[in-house]
Scaffold this active site. Structure first.
Site, PDB file in Angstrom:
ATOM      1  N   LYS A  53     -20.993  87.674  97.449  1.00 10.19           N
ATOM      2  CA  LYS A  53     -21.654  86.359  97.390  1.00 10.19           C
ATOM      3  C   LYS A  53     -22.282  86.155  96.000  1.00 10.19           C
ATOM      4  O   LYS A  53     -22.191  85.078  95.414  1.00 10.19           O
ATOM      5  CB  LYS A  53     -22.711  86.252  98.503  1.00 10.19           C
ATOM      6  CG  LYS A  53     -22.087  86.154  99.897  1.00 10.19           C
ATOM      7  CD  LYS A  53     -23.084  86.329 101.042  1.00 10.19           C
ATOM      8  CE  LYS A  53     -22.343  86.373 102.376  1.00 10.19           C
ATOM      9  NZ  LYS A  53     -23.190  86.629 103.542  1.00 10.19           N
ATOM     10  N   GLN A  97     -29.183  88.649 104.764  1.00  9.90           N
ATOM     11  CA  GLN A  97     -27.954  89.216 105.326  1.00  9.90           C
ATOM     12  C   GLN A  97     -28.229  89.917 106.657  1.00  9.90           C
ATOM     13  O   GLN A  97     -29.162  90.701 106.788  1.00  9.90           O
ATOM     14  CB  GLN A  97     -27.340  90.209 104.314  1.00  9.90           C
ATOM     15  CG  GLN A  97     -25.966  90.731 104.688  1.00  9.90           C
ATOM     16  CD  GLN A  97     -24.862  89.680 104.640  1.00  9.90           C
ATOM     17  OE1 GLN A  97     -24.946  88.687 103.933  1.00  9.90           O
ATOM     18  NE2 GLN A  97     -23.809  89.895 105.424  1.00  9.90           N
ATOM     19  N   ASP A 120     -27.079  79.179 105.631  1.00 11.50           N
ATOM     20  CA  ASP A 120     -26.328  79.906 106.660  1.00 11.50           C
ATOM     21  C   ASP A 120     -26.150  79.042 107.913  1.00 11.50           C
ATOM     22  O   ASP A 120     -25.297  79.344 108.753  1.00 11.50           O
ATOM     23  CB  ASP A 120     -27.125  81.154 107.090  1.00 11.50           C
ATOM     24  CG  ASP A 120     -26.525  82.441 106.575  1.00 11.50           C
ATOM     25  OD1 ASP A 120     -25.315  82.471 106.308  1.00 11.50           O
ATOM     26  OD2 ASP A 120     -27.288  83.417 106.465  1.00 11.50           O
TER      27      ASP A 120
END
Ligand code: GUN
Length: 294
Positions: A53, A97, A120
């Site tokens: 990412k 994460q 997200d």
């Protein structure tokens, strides 16, 4: 021969488009999209995902901040970091994460992120917006699947879509997206999960099958009908002595087994996987450019 739904090609196109839009955003408004990433602990797969990412951000001209902290970091420190990023106007997207260590309540973490920086799409506000069809951030893997269906012109109208798996990250949001009343959805959706006794009864009826249950190569030719469109979300490591690495990556679908019967199929790797990062970048760009109105 089925159509191969190539997430690598589509994600590269999207990233190239975003790179240009990012340049324009800077020229027009002096804004550089900023993504803050947090990695708690040293889960090997998560380390790779976060680094990918970070690299993707650099490639298209985003600013990224990565905070890597040990697995025993207290929950309060994680929340404090989120509070700082919530207030920082140069940060347009925040991602912690998953999975998180057991002592950290992931729902608490998700709910601490400002919904308008929740790239997200995990915050209940964004999930709720998705369900009732309001603008918001769509979680990245489901958004990537929708983009693939759109770009490959897969007809979903009135089709029976069977989703395998009910995770908050994939199963629930993709099922909700696919029954929305719009051109690219309007499917009849069935969700199968660990409580489903005879999953083949459902999968054999699927016009579109979305496999996201995390069981390597479970779906075989005998579980699907001729002409099915298969979207394989699984990324599983299985032992493979013939591979120099000692393992190979495989999906939740036995690709070779179903290949002859499918009308279209995503490979693993190179299908849904690359789309997830492209959609994360897209969400961050949308946030920076003020394109998602809350
Ligand atoms: N872990 C696996 N997939 C994801 C994702 O899309 N976002 C976050 N935050 N964690 C993940």
């Amino acid at each position: 021969m089925p159509i191969l739904i190539d997430g690598k090609i589509v994600s590269t196109q999207i990233k190239n488009e975003l790179k240009q839009k990012t340049e324009s955003l800077f020229q027009d408004k002096g804004i550089i999209p900023g993504l803050a990433l947090m990695l708690v602990g040293d889960d090997p797969a998560s380390k790779i995902y976060v680094s990918s990412k970070e690299k993707a951000c650099a490639e298209i001209g985003f600013k990224s901040i990565v905070k890597r902290v040990p697995a025993d970091t207290p929950e309060s420190d994680v929340l404090k970091q989120i509070d700082e990023w919530n207030q920082d106007s140069s940060i347009h997207g925040i991602l912690v994460q998953a999975p998180l260590p057991k002592h950290i309540d992931s729902n608490k973490v998700i709910m601490r992120i400002r919904p308008d920086k929740d790239v997200d799409g995990f915050h209940p506000e964004n999930m709720g917006r998705l369900v009732i069809g309001l603008p918001g951030f769509l979680s990245c893997t489901p958004a990537g699947i929708m983009e693939l269906l759109k770009r490959y012109e897969i007809d979903t109208q009135g089709k029976h879509t069977v989703v395998l798996g009910r995770s908050n990250i994939v199963g629930k949001p993709i099922a909700n997206l696919l029954y929305q009343k719009n051109k690219y959805a309007n499917s009849i959706v069935t969700i199968c999960h660990t409580g489903t006794k005879d999953f083949a009864y459902y999968t054999k009826q699927a016009d579109i099958l979305i496999a996201a249950m995390g069981v390597p190569e479970l779906i075989k030719a005998e579980h699907v009908k001729e002409g099915v469109v298969i979207i394989d979300v699984g990324i599983n490591r299985v032992e493979d002595p013939s591979n120099p690495k000692g393992y190979r990556l495989t999906g939740d679908v036995d690709f070779n087994s179903v290949y002859e019967k499918a009308q279209a199929i995503t490979p693993v790797p190179g299908g849904v996987g690359p789309m997830t990062i492209a959609m994360l970048l897209q969400n961050t760009y949308f946030s920076a450019a003020g394109l998602v109105k809350f």
